[in-house]
Design a protein around this motif. Structure first.
Motif, short mmCIF file in Angstrom:
data_model
loop_
_atom_site.label_atom_id
_atom_site.label_comp_id
_atom_site.label_asym_id
_atom_site.label_seq_id
_atom_site.Cartn_x
_atom_site.Cartn_y
_atom_site.Cartn_z
N ASP A 1 -1.24 -2.91 -1.34
CA ASP A 1 -2.65 -3.26 -1.10
C ASP A 1 -3.02 -3.09 0.37
N GLY A 2 -2.52 -2.01 0.98
CA GLY A 2 -2.88 -1.69 2.35
C GLY A 2 -2.13 -2.45 3.42
N LYS A 3 -1.16 -3.28 3.01
CA LYS A 3 -0.41 -4.08 3.99
C LYS A 3 1.08 -3.76 3.89
N PRO A 4 1.73 -3.50 5.02
CA PRO A 4 3.17 -3.21 5.00
C PRO A 4 3.96 -4.39 4.44
N SER A 5 4.94 -4.08 3.62
CA SER A 5 5.79 -5.14 3.08
C SER A 5 6.90 -5.46 4.06
N ARG A 6 7.35 -6.67 4.04
CA ARG A 6 8.47 -7.08 4.87
C ARG A 6 9.76 -6.88 4.08
N ALA A 7 10.78 -6.35 4.74
CA ALA A 7 12.05 -6.14 4.07
C ALA A 7 12.65 -7.47 3.68
N SER A 8 12.95 -7.62 2.38
CA SER A 8 13.58 -8.85 1.92
C SER A 8 15.08 -8.65 1.80
N GLU A 9 15.82 -9.75 1.86
CA GLU A 9 17.26 -9.66 1.85
C GLU A 9 17.79 -9.26 0.48
N TYR B 1 -0.23 -7.27 -6.93
CA TYR B 1 -0.55 -6.07 -6.15
C TYR B 1 -1.26 -5.04 -7.05
N HIS B 2 -2.19 -4.30 -6.46
CA HIS B 2 -2.91 -3.26 -7.19
C HIS B 2 -2.56 -1.85 -6.74
N SER B 3 -2.00 -1.72 -5.54
CA SER B 3 -1.64 -0.39 -5.06
C SER B 3 -0.35 -0.45 -4.25
N VAL B 4 0.38 0.65 -4.27
CA VAL B 4 1.60 0.78 -3.49
C VAL B 4 1.70 2.21 -2.99
N VAL B 5 2.15 2.36 -1.76
CA VAL B 5 2.32 3.69 -1.18
C VAL B 5 3.48 3.65 -0.19
#
Length: 508
Positions: A483-491, A415-419
């Motif tokens: 990178d502009g995409k929502p992350s999925r919650a991991s367990e 990943y290059h960006s996080v927000v």
């Protein structure tokens, strides 16, 4: 104009900045980084303030970093000792060579196209500018204005023939021996100044509009000294740290849940300290415990100088300054050779830096805080913001650990960006400082970011809960966008209850 590129750029070389850098060095050894510091020395608060008696207002066993024990039995350390501790920590972890002194950050701009920050800093002594580009920006600037503190405009101040000295700009050659001193205020600075100056001054008067809750605390911990004689140094430190965290949490929680009972407790302690030799009206606040910060009295020194007659307290409002002192609204006049307005701080976020994202200025009041570490809508950036109800550094450690975990995950996943994105309209009206209603916080309402009403946007000021969240819960929790995409919650992994509790109390 010289240019530099770094993986991580830290703003501020105080307790937070040095702590962040040490964790980065230990947990992300491959990252290049620098610390930009406007002053000519590290230490932050402990380099700036030089007034008599300057000391910690938190016990040093929890104020010290979790990776470098504070040794000895001293509970409340003086400012010079704390600065030396920070300096030695930086040197032992080889982060001192990464500090660039004398640089004031002028602008900080994020480019989504380039996925990096461009930071322009100015060398104040020469006016020369330097440009830094970085993948990740971390603000470790504290929360107040280093240029000046808060001082009301007192009517008639120009008539006063003596000296007016603000604690934030204490002159090294100030001679107060044998002089009459009035200290305006009832916060931690005033509580420290009054007994220290009373040792040499003819008399010191603490002038307050309203009383503050006070708690005497011994400067030396005999139990810890005993433990250090029979146990290994690190174990003695961890046991003391665990005990002090537990006591601090208990006092705060009971104050919020049973304010009347805790009020009676605090006032009874003060009453015993005064032994009937002072009017309790000067020590009886009109608010509940921990609506404002609790002030620590080292070895009961304030009570001692009041009982001896070397100092006194006046609870009143100022009508005006006069040639010889201060006239109060009650009609009483306080004569003074020196007046010290210990009237508080002026809050300033990010050291006055006004960041821009793709050319748009960030209005901090419109933002909410994610896990009290990142700001909603600002990519690849964080700020280290300590606790207000227990030692600041407890939060520094776990926030720095969280950011190192985040950086390592981004490298692992490419990943290059996080927000942080608030997709649930979570914004509340409380500031990140929560329920505290001190004057300096109220005055800063227009510049403080908000906290949310629930979830990771809610600031709990709860160390044990934050350890669980920042040290153990998964980074990818559904609230961060990579990178502009929502992350999925991991367990994530199951930690149970004992591991976070043990980690919180005894350290990593």
């Amino acid at each position: 104009m010289s240019q530099h590129h770094l993986d991580v750029l830290i703003i501020g070389a105080g307790v937070s900045g040095i702590g962040m850098a040490c964790h980065l060095k230990r947990e992300c050894p491959g990252k290049s980084f620098a610390i930009l510091e406007r002053r000519q020395s590290l230490g932050g608060t402990w380099d700036l303030f030089r007034y008599p008696g300057i000391r910690s207002d938190s016990d040093m066993f929890t104020f010290g970093y979790n990776f470098r024990p504070w040794t000895g039995g001293k509970v409340l350390a003086d400012g010079a000792s704390i600065k030396n501790y920070v300096r030695e920590t930086a040197r032992e972890n080889n982060v001192d060579r990464h500090i660039r002194y004398g640089l004031k950050v002028i602008t900080a701009d994020w480019s989504s196209a380039d996925k990096r920050w461009t930071v322009v800093a100015e060398e104040e002594s020469t006016g020369e500018q330097q440009t830094f580009t970085t993948e990740f920006l971390i603000g470790c600037t504290g929360y107040y204005n280093y240029d000046h503190g808060y001082k009301p405009d007192f009517p008639g101040e120009s008539d006063f023939k003596g000296q007016v000295v603000h604690p934030q700009h204490w002159p090294e050659d100030l001679d107060y021996a044998g002089k009459k001193v009035v200290v305006i205020g009832s916060g931690a600075t005033a509580i420290t100044l009054v007994p220290t100056m009373a040792e040499k001054a003819a008399h010191v008067t603490m002038l307050q509009r309203s009383p503050t809750y006070l708690m005497p605390l011994p400067s030396t911990d005999k139990v810890t000294l005993g433990l250090q004689k029979v146990l290994p140094e690190k174990l003695a430190y961890r046991l003391t740290r665990a005990r002090n965290i537990s006591i601090s949490r208990l006092l705060y929680q009971r104050s919020r849940k049973s304010p009347k009972a805790m009020r009676r407790l605090f006032l009874s302690i003060i009453r015993r300290q005064l032994d009937g030799k002072a009017d309790m009206r000067h020590f009886t606040p009109d608010y509940n415990p921990w609506d404002q910060r609790l002030c620590v009295v080292k070895d009961g020194d304030l009570f001692d100088v009041i009982k001896s007659g070397k100092a006194s307290i006046a609870t009143d409002h100022i009508e005006r300054f006069t040639e010889k002192g201060i006239r109060l609204k009650s009609g009483e006049t306080l004569e003074a050779d020196i007046i010290i307005p210990a009237t508080g701080l002026e809050i300033q976020m990010l050291g006055g830096i006004k960041p821009r994202v793709d050319g748009e200025p960030v209005v901090m009041r419109d933002k909410i805080i994610y896990k009290n570490v990142m700001v909603e809508g600002i990519p690849n950036a964080a700020m280290i913001f300590g606790y207000t109800n227990i030692s600041w550094t407890l939060k520094v450690d776990i926030a720095a650990e969280y950011l190192c975990r985040l950086l390592n995950l981004m490298d692992k996943r490419g990943y290059h960006s996080v927000v942080a994105r608030d997709t649930e309209n979570s914004r509340g009206e409380d500031t990140i400082l929560g329920s505290l209603n001190s004057g300096y916080i109220k005055r800063a309402d227009d510049r403080l970011p908000r906290q949310g009403t629930h979830g990771p946007w809610k600031s709990t000021q709860n160390y044990l809960e934050d350890v669980k969240t920042l040290r153990f819960e998964p980074i990818e929790d559904g609230y961060l966008e990579f990178d502009g995409k929502p992350s999925r919650a991991s367990e994530g992994r199951s930690t149970g209850f004992l591991r976070p509790l043990r980690s919180a109390l005894f350290g990593a």
